[in-house]
Write a protein that holds these residues in place. Sequence first.
Motif, PDB file in Angstrom:
ATOM      1  N   SER A  76       0.835  -1.196   0.000  1.00 65.24           N
ATOM      2  CA  SER A  76       0.000   0.000   0.000  1.00 65.24           C
ATOM      3  C   SER A  76       0.873   1.251   0.000  1.00 65.24           C
ATOM      4  CB  SER A  76      -0.929   0.005   1.212  1.00 65.24           C
ATOM      5  OG  SER A  76      -0.179   0.136   2.406  1.00 65.24           O
ATOM      6  N   LEU A  77       0.240   2.403  -0.193  1.00 70.31           N
ATOM      7  CA  LEU A  77       0.971   3.662  -0.182  1.00 70.31           C
ATOM      8  C   LEU A  77       1.617   3.929   1.165  1.00 70.31           C
ATOM      9  CD1 LEU A  77      -1.505   5.929  -2.197  1.00 70.31           C
ATOM     10  CD2 LEU A  77       0.565   4.798  -3.013  1.00 70.31           C
ATOM     11  N   ALA A  78       1.033   3.393   2.229  1.00 66.78           N
ATOM     12  CA  ALA A  78       1.600   3.547   3.569  1.00 66.78           C
ATOM     13  C   ALA A  78       2.733   2.565   3.829  1.00 66.78           C
ATOM     14  CB  ALA A  78       0.511   3.379   4.628  1.00 66.78           C
ATOM     15  N   GLY A  79       3.027   1.688   2.871  1.00 65.33           N
ATOM     16  CA  GLY A  79       4.114   0.734   3.032  1.00 65.33           C
ATOM     17  C   GLY A  79       3.717  -0.571   3.673  1.00 65.33           C
ATOM     18  N   MET A  80       2.413  -0.783   3.923  1.00 64.92           N
ATOM     19  CA  MET A  80       1.955  -2.014   4.549  1.00 64.92           C
ATOM     20  C   MET A  80       1.444  -2.984   3.491  1.00 64.92           C
ATOM     21  SD  MET A  80       2.502  -1.700   7.753  1.00 64.92           S
ATOM     22  CE  MET A  80       1.508  -3.066   8.363  1.00 64.92           C
ATOM     23  N   PRO A  81       1.694  -4.285   3.667  1.00 61.39           N
ATOM     24  CA  PRO A  81       1.132  -5.267   2.738  1.00 61.39           C
ATOM     25  C   PRO A  81      -0.389  -5.251   2.801  1.00 61.39           C
ATOM     26  CG  PRO A  81       2.881  -6.237   4.069  1.00 61.39           C
ATOM     27  CD  PRO A  81       2.572  -4.912   4.669  1.00 61.39           C
ATOM     28  N   ALA A  82      -1.012  -5.526   1.688  1.00 57.78           N
ATOM     29  CA  ALA A  82      -2.469  -5.569   1.602  1.00 57.78           C
ATOM     30  C   ALA A  82      -2.864  -6.606   0.562  1.00 57.78           C
ATOM     31  CB  ALA A  82      -3.043  -4.199   1.256  1.00 57.78           C
ATOM     32  N   PHE A  83      -4.108  -7.075   0.668  1.00 52.92           N
ATOM     33  CA  PHE A  83      -4.615  -8.100  -0.242  1.00 52.92           C
ATOM     34  C   PHE A  83      -5.819  -7.559  -0.987  1.00 52.92           C
ATOM     35  CE2 PHE A  83      -7.347 -11.806  -1.175  1.00 52.92           C
ATOM     36  CZ  PHE A  83      -6.463 -12.547  -1.944  1.00 52.92           C
ATOM     37  N   MET A  84      -5.770  -7.610  -2.303  1.00 45.35           N
ATOM     38  CA  MET A  84      -6.892  -7.195  -3.141  1.00 45.35           C
ATOM     39  C   MET A  84      -7.594  -8.447  -3.658  1.00 45.35           C
ATOM     40  SD  MET A  84      -6.942  -4.796  -6.575  1.00 45.35           S
ATOM     41  CE  MET A  84      -5.932  -5.971  -7.497  1.00 45.35           C
ATOM     42  N   SER A  85      -8.794  -8.684  -3.169  1.00 39.05           N
ATOM     43  CA  SER A  85      -9.542  -9.878  -3.531  1.00 39.05           C
ATOM     44  C   SER A  85     -10.278  -9.671  -4.845  1.00 39.05           C
ATOM     45  CB  SER A  85     -10.549 -10.225  -2.425  1.00 39.05           C
ATOM     46  OG  SER A  85     -11.352 -11.322  -2.804  1.00 39.05           O
ATOM     47  N   PRO A  94      -7.075 -14.172   6.472  1.00 35.04           N
ATOM     48  CA  PRO A  94      -7.378 -13.686   7.824  1.00 35.04           C
ATOM     49  C   PRO A  94      -6.673 -12.395   8.191  1.00 35.04           C
ATOM     50  CG  PRO A  94      -6.800 -16.027   7.838  1.00 35.04           C
ATOM     51  CD  PRO A  94      -6.490 -15.521   6.476  1.00 35.04           C
ATOM     52  N   ASP A  95      -5.439 -12.197   7.715  1.00 29.84           N
ATOM     53  CA  ASP A  95      -4.640 -11.030   8.113  1.00 29.84           C
ATOM     54  C   ASP A  95      -3.944 -10.458   6.888  1.00 29.84           C
ATOM     55  OD1 ASP A  95      -3.119  -9.126   9.320  1.00 29.84           O
ATOM     56  OD2 ASP A  95      -2.062 -10.470  10.680  1.00 29.84           O
ATOM     57  N   PRO A  96      -4.626  -9.594   6.117  1.00 28.93           N
ATOM     58  CA  PRO A  96      -4.023  -9.071   4.885  1.00 28.93           C
ATOM     59  C   PRO A  96      -2.759  -8.260   5.121  1.00 28.93           C
ATOM     60  CG  PRO A  96      -6.394  -8.660   4.949  1.00 28.93           C
ATOM     61  CD  PRO A  96      -6.000  -9.116   6.307  1.00 28.93           C
ATOM     62  N   SER A  97      -2.595  -7.669   6.310  1.00 30.43           N
ATOM     63  CA  SER A  97      -1.409  -6.855   6.592  1.00 30.43           C
ATOM     64  C   SER A  97      -0.221  -7.682   7.069  1.00 30.43           C
ATOM     65  CB  SER A  97      -1.746  -5.785   7.635  1.00 30.43           C
ATOM     66  OG  SER A  97      -2.751  -4.917   7.151  1.00 30.43           O
ATOM     67  N   LEU A  98      -0.421  -8.996   7.239  1.00 24.34           N
ATOM     68  CA  LEU A  98       0.643  -9.922   7.653  1.00 24.34           C
ATOM     69  C   LEU A  98       1.241  -9.526   8.996  1.00 24.34           C
ATOM     70  CD1 LEU A  98       2.505 -10.281   4.204  1.00 24.34           C
ATOM     71  CD2 LEU A  98       0.579 -11.619   5.082  1.00 24.34           C
ATOM     72  N   THR A  99       0.411  -9.047   9.909  1.00 24.81           N
ATOM     73  CA  THR A  99       0.902  -8.658  11.231  1.00 24.81           C
ATOM     74  C   THR A  99       1.251  -9.862  12.103  1.00 24.81           C
ATOM     75  OG1 THR A  99      -1.400  -8.523  12.032  1.00 24.81           O
ATOM     76  CG2 THR A  99      -0.393  -6.499  11.204  1.00 24.81           C
ATOM     77  N   PHE A 100       0.949 -11.080  11.654  1.00 25.05           N
ATOM     78  CA  PHE A 100       1.333 -12.263  12.422  1.00 25.05           C
ATOM     79  C   PHE A 100       2.832 -12.533  12.325  1.00 25.05           C
ATOM     80  CE2 PHE A 100      -0.110 -13.577   8.215  1.00 25.05           C
ATOM     81  CZ  PHE A 100       0.919 -14.377   7.765  1.00 25.05           C
ATOM     82  N   LEU A 101       3.540 -11.846  11.419  1.00 25.38           N
ATOM     83  CA  LEU A 101       4.994 -11.982  11.339  1.00 25.38           C
ATOM     84  C   LEU A 101       5.671 -11.178  12.445  1.00 25.38           C
ATOM     85  CD1 LEU A 101       5.433 -11.737   7.467  1.00 25.38           C
ATOM     86  CD2 LEU A 101       5.504 -13.793   8.875  1.00 25.38           C
ATOM     87  N   ARG A 102       6.951 -11.423  12.650  1.00 31.21           N
ATOM     88  CA  ARG A 102       7.661 -10.838  13.785  1.00 31.21           C
ATOM     89  C   ARG A 102       7.852  -9.333  13.672  1.00 31.21           C
ATOM     90  NH1 ARG A 102      12.700 -14.966  15.112  1.00 31.21           N
ATOM     91  NH2 ARG A 102      11.442 -16.651  16.044  1.00 31.21           N
ATOM     92  N   GLU A 103       7.855  -8.806  12.463  1.00 30.20           N
ATOM     93  CA  GLU A 103       8.189  -7.402  12.235  1.00 30.20           C
ATOM     94  C   GLU A 103       7.497  -6.922  10.976  1.00 30.20           C
ATOM     95  OE1 GLU A 103      12.216  -6.742  10.743  1.00 30.20           O
ATOM     96  OE2 GLU A 103      12.498  -8.920  10.727  1.00 30.20           O
ATOM     97  N   PRO A 104       7.444  -5.617  10.737  1.00 29.53           N
ATOM     98  CA  PRO A 104       6.921  -5.119   9.464  1.00 29.53           C
ATOM     99  C   PRO A 104       7.767  -5.637   8.303  1.00 29.53           C
ATOM    100  CG  PRO A 104       7.044  -3.354  11.082  1.00 29.53           C
ATOM    101  CD  PRO A 104       7.754  -4.532  11.681  1.00 29.53           C
ATOM    102  N   CYS A 129       5.717 -17.423   4.174  1.00 30.54           N
ATOM    103  CA  CYS A 129       4.484 -17.570   4.946  1.00 30.54           C
ATOM    104  C   CYS A 129       3.333 -17.992   4.048  1.00 30.54           C
ATOM    105  CB  CYS A 129       4.140 -16.265   5.669  1.00 30.54           C
ATOM    106  SG  CYS A 129       3.646 -14.912   4.585  1.00 30.54           S
ATOM    107  N   ASN A 130       2.341 -18.622   4.684  1.00 33.99           N
ATOM    108  CA  ASN A 130       1.087 -18.979   4.035  1.00 33.99           C
ATOM    109  C   ASN A 130       0.007 -18.067   4.609  1.00 33.99           C
ATOM    110  OD1 ASN A 130      -1.289 -20.073   3.085  1.00 33.99           O
ATOM    111  ND2 ASN A 130      -0.689 -22.194   3.448  1.00 33.99           N
ATOM    112  N   PRO A 131      -0.438 -17.048   3.881  1.00 31.49           N
ATOM    113  CA  PRO A 131      -1.404 -16.099   4.444  1.00 31.49           C
ATOM    114  C   PRO A 131      -2.768 -16.713   4.729  1.00 31.49           C
ATOM    115  CG  PRO A 131      -1.071 -15.677   2.113  1.00 31.49           C
ATOM    116  CD  PRO A 131      -0.060 -16.709   2.503  1.00 31.49           C
ATOM    117  N   ALA A 132      -3.062 -17.893   4.181  1.00 31.72           N
ATOM    118  CA  ALA A 132      -4.365 -18.515   4.413  1.00 31.72           C
ATOM    119  C   ALA A 132      -4.489 -19.069   5.831  1.00 31.72           C
ATOM    120  CB  ALA A 132      -4.618 -19.620   3.398  1.00 31.72           C
ATOM    121  N   ASN A 133      -3.384 -19.604   6.382  1.00 34.43           N
ATOM    122  CA  ASN A 133      -3.430 -20.158   7.743  1.00 34.43           C
ATOM    123  C   ASN A 133      -2.452 -19.483   8.705  1.00 34.43           C
ATOM    124  OD1 ASN A 133      -0.945 -21.133   6.867  1.00 34.43           O
ATOM    125  ND2 ASN A 133      -1.675 -23.242   6.615  1.00 34.43           N
TER     126      ASN A 133
END
Length: 294
Positions: A76-85, A94-104, A129-133
């Motif tokens: 995204s323009l803010a530098g965060m990952p995003a998912f366009m369905s 579940p988490d389009p921004s991938l915040t389940f990872l250890r860091e940005p 990573c597998n963003p689905a689970n």
Amino acid sequence: MDRGNKAPNLYGNKKSRIYMDLKGIIRENALPYLLAKSLFRCAGVCRGWRFQISTAFFAHNQSNSFRSISGFFFQSLAGMPAFMSLDPRAYGVPDPSLTFLREPVDVRTSCNGLLCCQGRTAYRPYYICNPANKQWKELPKPDGDHGPDPAVVLVFEPSIMNFTANYKLVCPFPSELGEYKFEVYSSDRGSWRTSGEIRFDDNEKLLPKTGVHVNGIVYWLSTRGVTSFDLNSELCRLFSSNLENLGMINGKLCAACIRNQKLIVFMLTNPQSHTRRRAAVKTWTRILPEIKLR
């Protein structure tokens, strides 16, 4: 009236044989073809379906049965990952921004449902990573310096006969002498290895985010054309072209360009030829009719 001769209601009785057979047919032959978001809803149908969907064998089977594209990850323009369905009602993570990872992280490459991301702190580690689970793995530190914007390519080809679903991460990087080397991470070995193949060309630069894997060969757009690296022979080749985008159609490498406001698509018909061989062999063949952009 003789009620003893009345036919039983096979469709309404949940204990009937037809109902049980249909239930098993759907569970075994329909569920593996559903996307992840639909499977989460189906897990609430009954205990048997929930157990079936939660098994590792079902996840392996579903990854080989459902191959449709559900959407695209982007920064995204803010530098965060995003998912366009492509269809928010059917597709999602579940988490389009991938915040389940250890860091940005920054998204670098993807392949068949897996993502390769790179952290922004320390030595900027790679994450698969597998963003689905929301499962993920941090890779060990590479031996070479891949630079701030690596042209890394993820190779993940799940097979119904390969339950372990191994993957590779391929990254070309310039050395101190200016030539390109190729470093490969293999999940089955759990380590990096630098190939003995070295490409010498002071005028060539491989472009990040252009890599494509097709049939055991990784291709990149470069400042001189299209550069390939064979994962089996570990040989590097250069294909002369003035194309702009790489992709895969029906298991073949394809490239597109815009000429005179028309979109033209070419297919690589001779992957064994390269610029050093001056044989009269046609390397690229135009496919699909020209598409007018205006």
